[in-house]
Design a protein around this motif. Structure first.
Motif, short mmCIF file in Angstrom:
data_model
loop_
_atom_site.label_atom_id
_atom_site.label_comp_id
_atom_site.label_asym_id
_atom_site.label_seq_id
_atom_site.Cartn_x
_atom_site.Cartn_y
_atom_site.Cartn_z
N VAL A 127 2.49 23.53 -17.36
CA VAL A 127 3.19 22.26 -17.30
C VAL A 127 3.33 21.86 -15.83
N VAL A 128 3.29 20.59 -15.57
CA VAL A 128 3.45 20.10 -14.20
C VAL A 128 4.77 20.62 -13.63
N ALA A 129 4.71 21.14 -12.42
CA ALA A 129 5.91 21.75 -11.82
C ALA A 129 6.72 20.78 -10.98
N ASP A 130 6.11 19.70 -10.52
CA ASP A 130 6.83 18.78 -9.63
C ASP A 130 6.28 17.36 -9.84
N THR A 131 7.16 16.44 -10.17
CA THR A 131 6.73 15.05 -10.38
C THR A 131 7.37 14.12 -9.36
N THR A 132 7.74 14.67 -8.21
CA THR A 132 8.28 13.84 -7.15
C THR A 132 7.16 13.45 -6.18
N LEU A 191 13.99 21.17 -20.48
CA LEU A 191 13.53 20.75 -19.16
C LEU A 191 12.53 21.78 -18.63
N PRO A 192 11.30 21.35 -18.31
CA PRO A 192 10.30 22.32 -17.81
C PRO A 192 10.75 22.95 -16.49
N GLN A 193 10.41 24.22 -16.33
CA GLN A 193 10.77 24.94 -15.12
C GLN A 193 10.14 24.26 -13.90
#
Length: 295
Positions: A127-132, A191-193
């Motif tokens: 899963v995507v780890a960072d969407t910022t 909430l994904p890690q």
């Protein structure tokens, strides 16, 4: 009753009478998806909630979960991981696989649009780890503006939708006498890690992670405004000691739609949600004064 407890617009009695008299034709509900986003914290799971701006035409000022209407383009093929579309069609009770996919895609898309959380990854196990970052924000804004189809967004980033991270929770349909109607499927997800929520929605003026019991207590004190499905799900979540425990129970939940009933009995309107006696209201036919009163 404190002003904030319960969400019963002043125009409902008039619209209920018009419907009963054959003077009002119900509008067709729009398909929608909403996500109860969970994470563990001290004392058990917490749920992510947002407060809709008071200026919003529908449920202004009410606390809710991230979600919104299905975009017709949500039926376009996407990279997919998790249960098959046939499985989702059976679970959600939709007429066909395209409708089931649209609801799942809408749930994932709306969670990203409104909370900045993306239930997708480069593979079926990640899963995507960072969407910022500016590039993610540009894509999110384009999705909100409907300039970028969700399928194109995933394809361009080489991502597959992680449908296994979603769990069907409930289905509620806006009453027939309401002018804005939605047929809403509620999902639950952890909430994904590595990811974190943010107030990314222009429709909300506040977001909060809150324990279900604390949010329900705020509603009971009249401090937090909520619609019936919102408070119902908070009360249900109080039974679980962790997010994983709640999600593990989702497969056994009944997704039969909940639809309000309004009946004229003698000198009053009786408004009820089958199976949810907490929300039953007795409204004098002479006016809307008792809409917010106790049952």
């Amino acid at each position: 009753m404190p002003k904030a407890k319960g969400w019963y617009p002043a125009e409902w009695p008039e619209r209920i009478r018009a419907l009963a008299n054959g003077e009002l034709t119900p509008v067709d509900p729009r398909r929608a998806a909403t996500v109860l986003l969970l994470r563990d914290g001290p004392g058990g799971p917490a749920v992510h909630m947002l407060r809709r701006r008071a200026s919003m035409a529908f449920a202004g000022g009410a606390y809710a979960y991230p979600g919104g209407s299905v975009d017709p383009r949500d039926e376009r093929p996407v990279g997919w991981a998790g249960p098959s579309l046939a499985d989702w069609t059976r679970r959600l009770g939709t007429a066909d696989e395209a409708s089931a996919q649209a609801l799942v895609c809408a749930a994932v898309r709306e969670t990203f649009e409104e909370a900045g959380v993306l239930l997708a990854g480069p593979s079926a196990e990640t899963v995507v780890a960072d969407t910022t970052g500016d590039d993610w924000e540009a894509d999110r804004a384009a999705l909100v503006a409907r300039e970028l189809p969700f399928a194109d967004f995933l394809a361009r980033r080489g991502l597959v939708l992680r449908s296994d991270l979603l769990h069907g929770w409930a289905r509620w349909i806006t009453p027939e006498f309401e002018s804005r109607r939605f047929d809403t499927w509620f999902f639950a997800a952890a909430l994904p890690q590595g990811q974190r929520t943010r107030n990314a929605s222009t429709e909300a003026d506040r977001t909060v992670w809150i324990r279900p019991e604390d949010a329900a207590a705020g509603y009971d004190r009249g401090e937090l405004l909520m619609m019936p499905p919102t408070i119902t799900m908070l009360r249900e979540l109080q039974a679980y000691g962790s997010a994983a425990e709640a999600l593990a129970s989702a497969g056994e939940r009944d997704l039969t739609p909940v639809l309000a009933r309004a009946e004229l009995r003698g000198g009053e309107i009786v408004l009820s949600w089958p199976g949810h006696d907490e929300f039953t209201k007795h409204i004098p036919t002479g006016g809307a004064g008792a809409v917010g009163g106790d049952s």
